[in-house]
Design a protein around this motif. Structure first.
Motif, short mmCIF file in Angstrom:
data_model
loop_
_atom_site.label_atom_id
_atom_site.label_comp_id
_atom_site.label_asym_id
_atom_site.label_seq_id
_atom_site.Cartn_x
_atom_site.Cartn_y
_atom_site.Cartn_z
N ASP A 55 0.92 -1.28 0.12
CA ASP A 55 0.05 0.10 -0.02
C ASP A 55 0.77 1.22 0.01
O ASP A 55 1.58 1.48 0.99
CB ASP A 55 -0.90 -0.10 1.04
N MET A 56 0.74 1.99 -1.02
CA MET A 56 1.82 3.07 -1.07
C MET A 56 1.21 4.10 -0.12
O MET A 56 2.33 4.80 0.38
CB MET A 56 1.43 3.70 -2.57
N PHE A 57 0.35 4.15 0.27
CA PHE A 57 -0.22 5.25 1.08
C PHE A 57 0.40 5.16 2.75
O PHE A 57 0.67 5.74 3.41
CB PHE A 57 -1.80 5.71 1.10
N ARG A 82 2.58 7.38 4.70
CA ARG A 82 2.40 8.06 6.13
C ARG A 82 3.82 7.53 6.85
O ARG A 82 4.06 8.25 7.86
CB ARG A 82 1.24 7.28 6.61
N LEU A 83 4.24 6.46 6.72
CA LEU A 83 5.18 6.10 7.47
C LEU A 83 6.49 6.83 7.31
O LEU A 83 7.05 7.38 8.39
CB LEU A 83 5.80 4.52 7.02
N ALA A 84 6.80 7.46 6.00
CA ALA A 84 7.76 8.45 5.84
C ALA A 84 7.54 9.77 6.42
O ALA A 84 8.43 10.39 6.99
CB ALA A 84 7.86 8.66 4.50
N ASP A 85 6.28 10.30 6.47
CA ASP A 85 5.96 11.21 7.02
C ASP A 85 6.09 10.99 8.67
O ASP A 85 6.58 12.31 9.27
CB ASP A 85 4.36 11.67 6.72
N ALA A 126 16.24 4.34 2.42
CA ALA A 126 15.64 3.28 1.74
C ALA A 126 14.35 3.60 0.72
O ALA A 126 14.24 3.41 -0.43
CB ALA A 126 15.36 2.11 2.36
N LEU A 127 13.53 4.44 1.53
CA LEU A 127 12.33 4.92 0.83
C LEU A 127 12.60 6.19 -0.04
O LEU A 127 11.59 5.96 -1.05
CB LEU A 127 11.30 5.52 1.78
N THR A 128 13.67 6.62 -0.26
CA THR A 128 13.95 7.44 -1.25
C THR A 128 14.23 6.80 -2.70
O THR A 128 14.12 7.43 -3.58
CB THR A 128 15.14 8.64 -1.08
N GLU A 129 14.45 5.41 -2.47
CA GLU A 129 14.43 4.56 -3.84
C GLU A 129 13.24 3.87 -3.93
O GLU A 129 13.24 2.98 -4.85
CB GLU A 129 15.63 3.80 -3.53
N ASP A 130 11.96 4.13 -3.35
CA ASP A 130 11.03 3.77 -3.51
C ASP A 130 10.39 3.81 -4.93
O ASP A 130 10.95 4.74 -5.75
CB ASP A 130 9.77 4.31 -2.69
N LEU A 135 5.79 9.46 -5.03
CA LEU A 135 4.90 10.40 -3.74
C LEU A 135 5.77 9.86 -2.77
O LEU A 135 5.92 10.74 -1.82
CB LEU A 135 3.34 10.16 -3.89
N VAL A 136 5.95 8.61 -2.58
CA VAL A 136 6.88 7.98 -1.30
C VAL A 136 8.22 8.68 -1.53
O VAL A 136 8.63 8.87 -0.14
CB VAL A 136 6.90 6.54 -1.55
#
Length: 217
Positions: free
Chosen positions: A30-32, A36-39, A55-59, A63-64
């Motif tokens: 779930d992208m959202f 929300r986790l990144a936020d 790691a999430l910068t390479e999602d 938007l992530v």
């Protein structure tokens, strides 16, 4: 634990108890959830949170990536700057914009020579998107290029309301940390806008700027 529960219950004191849940959410389909986790993670200045955001910068979702690089702005270091500069070449203007801001916030903590090198590196980037350009100007100002305030202010009347909000919000964020002469330019700009008709969103951003000015006189 689902993201709703994590947002409600996660604290600095119990963070270590929830690293497995955080790791699972970072890989959620779930992208959202990932957004929300990144936020959320910007509120927890620890190594695990930073590594998760890196790691999430390479999602696969831009938007992530945007949320991750935005949250990384509060985590200084070479690895943060490296991620920001990588994403400054994204094809998505939103990602580039927040990457520029992150680069400026990370770079302003470095020494004069490295800060100058970064400012020069950002200066030669030819940015076509207006929002991303505003973010790049904010970054350059953070890195010591005061003359970019004039350019940012001069853009205001030519921008749509979203980018006008971006300019006002950038000036609010910059104001406490810039020189007195630069602050005077923002104050003069603010006075010029005082009688201007604005839509609700721009008015809210303007009110935020005036509040910032009033609390730093």
């Amino acid at each position: 634990m689902m993201i709703d529960q994590l947002e409600e219950n996660l604290t600095p004191g119990n963070y270590a108890e929830h690293t497995d849940e955080i790791n699972r959410l970072a890989k959620s389909r779930d992208m959202f959830y990932r957004i929300r986790l990144a936020d959320l993670l910007c509120r927890f200045p620890n190594r695990h949170a930073k590594e998760t955001l890196l790691a999430l910068t390479e999602d696969t979702s831009y938007l992530v990536q945007t949320s991750a690089i935005d949250s990384l702005s509060v985590f200084p270091g070479d690895d943060t700057l490296e991620a920001a500069m990588r994403l400054s070449a994204s094809r998505h203007p939103l990602v580039r914009g927040y990457a520029y801001i992150c680069a400026g916030m990370a770079g302003c903590l470095f020494g004069d020579e490295k800060r100058t090198d970064l400012r020069n590196e950002l200066s030669v980037i030819r940015e076509a998107d207006t929002f991303a350009k505003i973010c790049k100007l904010e970054s350059l100002i953070r890195l010591g290029d005061k003359k970019q305030i004039n350019l940012m202010i001069s853009m205001f009347d030519r921008c749509n309301y979203r980018n006008q909000c971006a300019i006002l919000n950038s000036l609010s964020d910059l104001y406490p940390s810039i020189s007195y002469s630069a602050q005077k330019k923002i104050l003069q700009f603010c006075k010029r806008l005082a009688d201007k008709d604005m839509c609700e969103a721009v008015q809210e951003a303007y009110d935020r700027l005036t509040y910032t000015l009033a609390n730093h006189l």
